[in-house]
Motif scaffolding. Structure first.
Motif, PDB file in Angstrom:
ATOM      1  N   LEU A  68      10.166  69.951  68.883  1.00  0.00           N
ATOM      2  CA  LEU A  68      10.220  71.429  68.332  1.00  0.00           C
ATOM      3  C   LEU A  68      10.811  71.704  66.934  1.00  0.00           C
ATOM      4  O   LEU A  68      11.283  72.559  66.443  1.00  0.00           O
ATOM      5  N   GLY A  69      11.324  70.460  66.439  1.00  0.00           N
ATOM      6  CA  GLY A  69      11.961  70.268  65.126  1.00  0.00           C
ATOM      7  C   GLY A  69      13.385  70.558  65.532  1.00  0.00           C
ATOM      8  O   GLY A  69      13.839  70.836  66.322  1.00  0.00           O
ATOM      9  N   THR A 120       7.208  57.861  67.543  1.00  0.00           N
ATOM     10  CA  THR A 120       7.679  59.182  67.785  1.00  0.00           C
ATOM     11  C   THR A 120       6.663  60.217  67.593  1.00  0.00           C
ATOM     12  O   THR A 120       5.603  59.820  66.987  1.00  0.00           O
ATOM     13  N   SER A 121       6.806  61.436  68.028  1.00  0.00           N
ATOM     14  CA  SER A 121       5.845  62.404  67.506  1.00  0.00           C
ATOM     15  C   SER A 121       5.423  62.433  66.066  1.00  0.00           C
ATOM     16  O   SER A 121       6.093  62.397  65.389  1.00  0.00           O
ATOM     17  N   PRO A 122       4.146  62.695  66.004  1.00  0.00           N
ATOM     18  CA  PRO A 122       3.557  62.335  64.563  1.00  0.00           C
ATOM     19  C   PRO A 122       3.737  63.908  63.776  1.00  0.00           C
ATOM     20  O   PRO A 122       3.935  64.829  64.590  1.00  0.00           O
ATOM     21  N   ALA A 160      22.014  69.846  71.688  1.00  0.00           N
ATOM     22  CA  ALA A 160      20.373  69.669  71.747  1.00  0.00           C
ATOM     23  C   ALA A 160      19.970  68.490  70.604  1.00  0.00           C
ATOM     24  O   ALA A 160      19.258  67.709  70.806  1.00  0.00           O
ATOM     25  N   SER A 161      20.650  68.821  69.356  1.00  0.00           N
ATOM     26  CA  SER A 161      20.237  68.126  68.194  1.00  0.00           C
ATOM     27  C   SER A 161      20.727  66.628  68.292  1.00  0.00           C
ATOM     28  O   SER A 161      19.931  65.660  68.182  1.00  0.00           O
ATOM     29  N   LEU A 162      21.734  66.473  68.777  1.00  0.00           N
ATOM     30  CA  LEU A 162      22.308  65.005  69.038  1.00  0.00           C
ATOM     31  C   LEU A 162      21.584  64.262  69.691  1.00  0.00           C
ATOM     32  O   LEU A 162      21.091  63.192  69.841  1.00  0.00           O
ATOM     33  N   TYR A 163      21.374  65.057  71.228  1.00  0.00           N
ATOM     34  CA  TYR A 163      20.650  64.360  71.936  1.00  0.00           C
ATOM     35  C   TYR A 163      19.238  64.040  71.682  1.00  0.00           C
ATOM     36  O   TYR A 163      18.795  62.864  71.834  1.00  0.00           O
ATOM     37  N   LEU A 205      11.542  68.995  73.687  1.00  0.00           N
ATOM     38  CA  LEU A 205      11.077  69.354  75.127  1.00  0.00           C
ATOM     39  C   LEU A 205      10.248  68.475  75.993  1.00  0.00           C
ATOM     40  O   LEU A 205       9.017  68.267  75.422  1.00  0.00           O
ATOM     41  N   GLN A 206      10.587  68.315  77.128  1.00  0.00           N
ATOM     42  CA  GLN A 206       9.858  67.249  77.989  1.00  0.00           C
ATOM     43  C   GLN A 206       9.644  67.776  79.216  1.00  0.00           C
ATOM     44  O   GLN A 206      10.591  68.190  79.904  1.00  0.00           O
ATOM     45  N   LEU A 207       8.377  67.955  79.665  1.00  0.00           N
ATOM     46  CA  LEU A 207       8.073  68.502  81.028  1.00  0.00           C
ATOM     47  C   LEU A 207       7.420  67.221  81.677  1.00  0.00           C
ATOM     48  O   LEU A 207       6.404  66.707  81.287  1.00  0.00           O
TER      49      LEU A 207
END
Length: 105
Positions: free
Chosen positions: A94-95, A58-60, A40-43, A100-102
């Protein structure tokens, strides 16, 4: 099963890890197991770095104090999911490289 120890890495360290995985010829799963990383971290970092390379934001990052100051009236109500037939996309960082993408088309 070996337990994976959490370790904070800088963006430059993740750039190097992602480059090594791509050059290794291994799958993300195989490379992650060999290096003691979570897939998950690598992806997550792979996506983040590709977005940066493409010029996308990217997300602020919001500081803890800014989160604490956020008033409840700043909540954005998107309505009920069944209320519209339109497309929507929700992305939560989520750090720790977990994204998480919906998506509903």
């Amino acid at each position: 099963m070996d337990q994976i120890t959490r370790q904070r890495r800088s963006e430059s360290a993740w750039r190097e890890i992602v480059a090594r995985q791509e050059q290794s010829g291994l799958t993300v799963t195989a490379f992650s197991e060999r290096e003691g990383l979570t897939t998950a971290s690598l992806y997550g970092w792979r996506v983040r770095l590709r977005q940066q390379a493409a010029g996308k934001r990217t997300s602020p990052q919001i500081s803890k104090s800014a989160r604490a100051e956020k008033a409840p009236e700043e909540f954005i109500d998107l309505g009920a999911i069944g209320a519209s037939r339109g497309r929507f996309e929700v992305r939560l960082d989520l750090g720790g490289g977990v994204l998480l993408q919906l998506v509903r088309s």
